[in-house]
Write a protein that holds these residues in place. Structure first.
Motif, mmCIF file in Angstrom:
data_model
loop_
_atom_site.group_PDB
_atom_site.id
_atom_site.type_symbol
_atom_site.label_atom_id
_atom_site.label_comp_id
_atom_site.label_asym_id
_atom_site.label_seq_id
_atom_site.Cartn_x
_atom_site.Cartn_y
_atom_site.Cartn_z
ATOM 1 N N PHE A 324 0.807 -1.225 0.000
ATOM 2 C CA PHE A 324 0.000 0.000 0.000
ATOM 3 C C PHE A 324 0.845 1.282 0.000
ATOM 4 O O PHE A 324 0.416 2.318 -0.495
ATOM 5 C CB PHE A 324 -0.939 -0.017 1.212
ATOM 6 N N PHE A 325 2.062 1.202 0.564
ATOM 7 C CA PHE A 325 2.916 2.401 0.602
ATOM 8 C C PHE A 325 3.839 2.488 -0.619
ATOM 9 O O PHE A 325 4.800 3.259 -0.621
ATOM 10 C CB PHE A 325 3.782 2.401 1.871
ATOM 11 N N ASN A 326 3.576 1.667 -1.637
ATOM 12 C CA ASN A 326 4.437 1.573 -2.818
ATOM 13 C C ASN A 326 4.781 2.944 -3.412
ATOM 14 O O ASN A 326 5.900 3.193 -3.827
ATOM 15 C CB ASN A 326 3.688 0.737 -3.861
ATOM 16 N N ASP A 327 3.790 3.845 -3.447
ATOM 17 C CA ASP A 327 3.993 5.160 -4.057
ATOM 18 C C ASP A 327 3.420 6.200 -3.082
ATOM 19 O O ASP A 327 2.195 6.397 -3.016
ATOM 20 C CB ASP A 327 3.242 5.177 -5.399
ATOM 21 N N PRO A 328 4.311 6.857 -2.303
ATOM 22 C CA PRO A 328 3.825 7.739 -1.234
ATOM 23 C C PRO A 328 2.825 8.799 -1.715
ATOM 24 O O PRO A 328 1.871 9.116 -1.006
ATOM 25 C CB PRO A 328 5.099 8.394 -0.695
ATOM 26 N N ALA A 329 3.010 9.314 -2.934
ATOM 27 C CA ALA A 329 2.104 10.383 -3.397
ATOM 28 C C ALA A 329 0.686 9.823 -3.552
ATOM 29 O O ALA A 329 -0.307 10.464 -3.168
ATOM 30 C CB ALA A 329 2.596 10.950 -4.720
ATOM 31 N N LYS A 330 0.599 8.597 -4.091
ATOM 32 C CA LYS A 330 -0.731 8.003 -4.278
ATOM 33 C C LYS A 330 -1.334 7.618 -2.931
ATOM 34 O O LYS A 330 -2.542 7.756 -2.706
ATOM 35 C CB LYS A 330 -0.640 6.804 -5.222
ATOM 36 N N THR A 331 -0.477 7.136 -2.019
ATOM 37 C CA THR A 331 -0.983 6.792 -0.685
ATOM 38 C C THR A 331 -1.508 8.059 -0.006
ATOM 39 O O THR A 331 -2.545 8.040 0.660
ATOM 40 C CB THR A 331 0.143 6.177 0.179
ATOM 41 N N PHE A 332 -0.775 9.151 -0.201
ATOM 42 C CA PHE A 332 -1.198 10.417 0.404
ATOM 43 C C PHE A 332 -2.600 10.789 -0.084
ATOM 44 O O PHE A 332 -3.481 11.128 0.707
ATOM 45 C CB PHE A 332 -0.202 11.533 0.061
ATOM 46 N N ASP A 333 -2.823 10.688 -1.392
ATOM 47 C CA ASP A 333 -4.131 11.056 -1.954
ATOM 48 C C ASP A 333 -5.249 10.237 -1.311
ATOM 49 O O ASP A 333 -6.316 10.754 -0.979
ATOM 50 C CB ASP A 333 -4.159 10.801 -3.466
ATOM 51 N N ILE A 334 -4.987 8.924 -1.177
ATOM 52 C CA ILE A 334 -6.019 8.053 -0.609
ATOM 53 C C ILE A 334 -6.283 8.447 0.848
ATOM 54 O O ILE A 334 -7.431 8.653 1.264
ATOM 55 C CB ILE A 334 -5.603 6.563 -0.713
ATOM 56 N N CYS A 335 -5.190 8.572 1.618
ATOM 57 C CA CYS A 335 -5.361 8.878 3.055
ATOM 58 C C CYS A 335 -6.029 10.236 3.242
ATOM 59 O O CYS A 335 -6.916 10.402 4.091
ATOM 60 C CB CYS A 335 -4.008 8.854 3.768
ATOM 61 N N ASP A 336 -5.620 11.188 2.432
ATOM 62 C CA ASP A 336 -6.163 12.536 2.566
ATOM 63 C C ASP A 336 -7.688 12.531 2.347
ATOM 64 O O ASP A 336 -8.447 13.155 3.090
ATOM 65 C CB ASP A 336 -5.461 13.434 1.532
ATOM 66 N N ALA A 337 -8.122 11.771 1.338
ATOM 67 C CA ALA A 337 -9.572 11.705 1.072
ATOM 68 C C ALA A 337 -10.291 11.026 2.232
ATOM 69 O O ALA A 337 -11.402 11.437 2.614
ATOM 70 C CB ALA A 337 -9.823 10.953 -0.229
ATOM 71 N N LEU A 338 -9.683 9.985 2.800
ATOM 72 C CA LEU A 338 -10.336 9.282 3.908
ATOM 73 C C LEU A 338 -10.423 10.185 5.138
ATOM 74 O O LEU A 338 -11.428 10.195 5.856
ATOM 75 C CB LEU A 338 -9.584 7.989 4.253
ATOM 76 N N VAL A 339 -9.371 10.980 5.372
ATOM 77 C CA VAL A 339 -9.375 11.885 6.529
ATOM 78 C C VAL A 339 -10.534 12.877 6.409
ATOM 79 O O VAL A 339 -11.174 13.237 7.398
ATOM 80 C CB VAL A 339 -8.024 12.645 6.635
ATOM 81 N N ARG A 340 -10.827 13.285 5.172
ATOM 82 C CA ARG A 340 -11.860 14.310 4.981
ATOM 83 C C ARG A 340 -13.283 13.735 4.900
ATOM 84 O O ARG A 340 -14.235 14.459 4.693
ATOM 85 C CB ARG A 340 -11.524 15.138 3.733
ATOM 86 N N THR A 341 -13.389 12.396 5.059
ATOM 87 C CA THR A 341 -14.720 11.777 4.928
ATOM 88 C C THR A 341 -15.404 11.622 6.284
ATOM 89 O O THR A 341 -14.763 11.254 7.270
ATOM 90 C CB THR A 341 -14.572 10.379 4.275
ATOM 91 N N GLU A 342 -16.680 11.891 6.303
ATOM 92 C CA GLU A 342 -17.453 11.679 7.536
ATOM 93 C C GLU A 342 -18.545 10.650 7.261
ATOM 94 O O GLU A 342 -19.070 10.573 6.151
ATOM 95 C CB GLU A 342 -18.113 12.975 7.973
ATOM 96 N N ILE A 343 -18.872 9.869 8.273
ATOM 97 C CA ILE A 343 -20.010 8.946 8.132
ATOM 98 C C ILE A 343 -21.019 9.343 9.202
ATOM 99 O O ILE A 343 -20.726 9.250 10.401
ATOM 100 C CB ILE A 343 -19.577 7.470 8.299
ATOM 101 N N ASP A 344 -22.151 9.831 8.769
ATOM 102 C CA ASP A 344 -23.209 10.296 9.668
ATOM 103 C C ASP A 344 -22.662 11.231 10.756
ATOM 104 O O ASP A 344 -22.871 11.017 11.964
ATOM 105 C CB ASP A 344 -23.938 9.095 10.293
ATOM 106 N N GLY A 345 -21.871 12.196 10.316
ATOM 107 C CA GLY A 345 -21.382 13.229 11.225
ATOM 108 C C GLY A 345 -20.128 12.852 11.999
ATOM 109 O O GLY A 345 -19.572 13.682 12.720
#
Ligand code: B12
Ligand code: SF4
Length: 604
Positions: A324-345
């Motif tokens: 999963f850490f094969n390409d730090p830039a791509k991992t960053f994109d994935i993690c960044d999107a997950l950090v910004r996601t909320e589930i029912d608040g």
């Protein structure tokens, strides 16, 4: 033998091709009203450490992806049956919507070969004129497609690729299907006129008589890969068509109620990335992926987790990533999107705990960039790390005892549990006082560095890897020990089944000792010491590990004794196809191992 590469520039599907084939099938589907059963083979004798919990509590992503693709293409009458939960399932008695299905798909891994044959024998008991079209896919089919044609009772077609290959084949068949014609008959007609030969990723048999024993295998070549994983169908619908666990040989009239999905599959696999930049000689993954690294966008992964959490309440996720850490830039994109996601608040990380596989080298790179903190905030709680042999004696991918310890400490500081995966081998002793070479020395180092779990496997021939054939030709692989034949289910890496060590039983005991050293009541107390941020995970894993160890010792005792006092017979040749294989134009088949018989009849 590794899978050969496709020509540069022709390795991937064109953008949108997977999405488009599904859209076209949606238009064709209503006219055909197909019923499909997708079964996944599973040998319950493989239930030992270190897989003993996740193996049956996570719907495998392969069958799930195929079912999701079928549903999304308009084939709503689809059911998934897992031998994990339905050991007595008998395809000869399956009925879906009151009839024998049109399509019977099987997903198989090599070590589950015997239950796979049971499925094949079951479907072959259905008379040929009523038999569904049988298509087999998954890791066994990808690397050893000939195993689907063991004798007169065979599958009809092997897909050596991913869902696109299946869908393209279905489209071809449906375009050529006469009104009311059984799908298997359409397949035989299209196949026999060469109508499948331009779809790369298929293997089928040719025989001189209809439904006669296969005489040769035709291999249409290496698949084209879908590059953008966002094109795959969403996984959630596939969970709505699971057969409920039961001891019956038949299918129930309704699938598992969605309120019970989480109970049986508390973990959901996530396809986030595929591929790896390393090139370990015992691993088939880089060649399978044509040395590419394929990713899904962070936004899409977040959407998948949100829908799985909302609809089924699933809390635990396991990435099907190779690194999963094969390409730090791509991992960053994935993690960044997950950090910004909320589930029912609530932030996603409060509702979803994610684990996946990485390497030591890339963990340190992520740390240098300051991304480990982000990964934790994205919901990553446990990382399985390919440490193999820490001194790099077996394979070098940037790991040393110091680097491994540093990576583990940094992960723990960020609240992520490090889960090392080690590989024991003939040259590695059990104990080397004062030196970090012995297996127990390394396990001890990992414990001190904060490992939460332990996986120790013995090197085992892996189809599709560079070392595969050499492991056989060097005489390393056992044929039998003490009169007991080596069976596919024993090749999970815990049974010692390939070794040139003069006393291979020692290797077997070393593995058991390493597990016993790691999983024991003392460590439970240590895990629960005050101030251990990961105490819950550590203690839970210890409890599971001790339970798994008891099962493992029971299963391995007989084999260890045979290795100790019995005669070991060795194989000298790899398991190749007994049937001749060729490409449609008569040239070498892409999936055939060297030494496979060459077809007498060349191109049709
Ligand atoms: C997650 C994983 C696990 C999980 C599985 C949990 C679960 N219930 O799902 C755990 C950790 C338990 C596990 C354990 C083991 N695993 Co594992 N695992 C993986 C991993 C990393 C991802 C699998 C996955 O989900 N992939 C994503 C899905 C979407 O891909 P897929 O399964 O290949 O399916 C696609 C195609 O194959 C195809 N397809 C699949 N089925 C079908 C069916 C039909 C009809 C069609 C048309 C197409 C089709 O379409 C799918 C969609 O694209 C793979 C490596 C990899 N990257 O694939 C290894 C892999 C599957 N594991 C492997 C092995 C060997 C093992 C172990 C024996 C341990 C070991 N020695 O490495 C144990 C066995 C445990 C057991 N009792 O079964 C091998 C299998 C090799 C083989 N030839 O069979 C793989 C391929 C790794 C490798 N060496 O290359 N594993
Ligand atoms: S790091 Fe892991 S996935 Fe990558 S090549 Fe090596 S064993 Fe395979």
């Amino acid at each position: 033998m590794e899978l050969p590469p496709r020509n540069a520039g022709d390795q991937t599907l064109t953008a949108g091709e997977l999405t488009d084939v599904r859209a076209r099938l949606r238009r064709l589907a209503p006219k055909h009203d197909l019923t499909t059963v997708i079964a996944c083979s599973f040998d319950h004798r493989t239930r030992i450490l270190p897989f003993v919990f996740a193996d049956v509590r996570m719907v495998p992503a392969g069958v799930r992806a195929v079912a999701a693709a079928m549903l999304d293409s308009g084939f709503e009458k689809t059911r998934i049956v897992l031998q994990h939960w339905n050991r007595n399932f008998d395809p000869s008695r399956m009925q879906l919507e009151g009839r024998t299905p049109d399509l019977f798909l099987i997903s198989a891994m090599r070590l589950h070969h015997e239950p796979f044959l049971q499925l094949l024998r079951g479907v072959c008991r259905i008379p040929p004129d009523r038999r569904p079209l049988v298509i087999v896919g998954g890791p066994q089919a990808i690397y050893e497609p000939w195993t689907v044609f063991p004798d007169a009772c065979t599958g009809d077609l092997v897909v050596t690729g991913e869902e696109y290959v299946l869908l393209a084949t279905l489209e071809r068949l449906l375009e050529n299907r006469a009104d009311g014609e059984p799908l298997r008959k359409t397949f035989q007609r299209v196949r026999d006129t060469g109508g499948l030969d331009d779809i790369p990723g298929l293997v089928y048999s040719r025989s001189d008589t209809p439904d006669g024993p296969p005489e040769e295998l035709i291999d249409t070549g290496i698949q084209r890969l879908v590059y953008d994983l966002n094109e795959q169908a969403f996984p959630a619908p596939a969970y709505r068509v699971l057969e409920a666990p039961s001891n019956l040989p038949t299918l129930s009239s309704r699938p598992l109620d969605i309120s019970r999905v989480r109970r049986y599959s508390p973990i959901s696999s996530l396809v986030m990335t595929l591929g790896c930049k390393f090139s370990c000689p015992y691993c088939p993954i880089p060649a399978y992926n044509q040395r590419m690294y394929r990713v899904k966008s962070g936004r899409r992964i977040a959407e998948e987790i949100v829908s799985l959490r909302r609809e089924f309440g699933i809390h635990f996720y396991f990435g099907a990533d190779d690194n999963f850490f094969n390409d730090p830039a791509k991992t960053f994109d994935i993690c960044d999107a997950l950090v910004r996601t909320e589930i029912d608040g609530k932030p996603l990380r409060k509702c979803a705990r994610i684990g996946t596989e990485v390497t030591v080298h890339d963990t340190l790179k992520m740390d240098e960039k300051g991304y480990l903190e982000l990964a934790r905030r994205a919901g990553f709680r446990a990382l399985w790390i390919g440490v193999e042999d820490m001194t790099g004696q077996l394979v070098k991918k940037g790991q040393t005892p110091d680097k491994t310890a540093r990576a583990f400490q940094r992960l723990r500081e960020h609240g992520i549990a490090p889960m090392p995966m080690m590989m024991h081998h003939d040259e590695q002793p059990l104990l080397t006082p004062g030196k970090p070479v012995g297996l127990l020395n390394q396990v001890h180092l990992l414990q001190r560095a904060g490992a939460s779990s332990l996986q120790v496997l013995m090197i085992t021939p892996s189809p599709g890897s560079k070392l595969f054939e050499r492991t056989y030709t060097s005489g390393m692989v056992f044929d039998s020990a003490g009169g007991r034949k080596l069976k596919p289910y024993m090749m999970e890496g815990v049974h010692v089944c390939a070794s040139l060590h003069p006393q291979p039983w020692r290797k077997q005991l070393n593995i058991l000792l390493a597990y016993a050293w790691f999983y024991n009541p003392l460590r439970v107390f240590r895990a629960l010491r005050p101030g251990n941020r990961l105490g819950g995970i550590d203690a839970g894993v210890q409890a599971l590990g001790m339970w798994g160890l008891v099962k493992t010792v029971r299963r391995l005792a007989g084999w260890t004794i045979r290795l100790m006092i019995g005669k070991i017979r060795r194989r000298r040749t790899p398991p190749r196809s007994r049937l001749p294989m060729r490409a449609p134009d008569g040239t070498k088949a892409a999936h055939a191992l060297d030494g496979t018989p060459i077809a007498k009849t060349n191109a049709k």
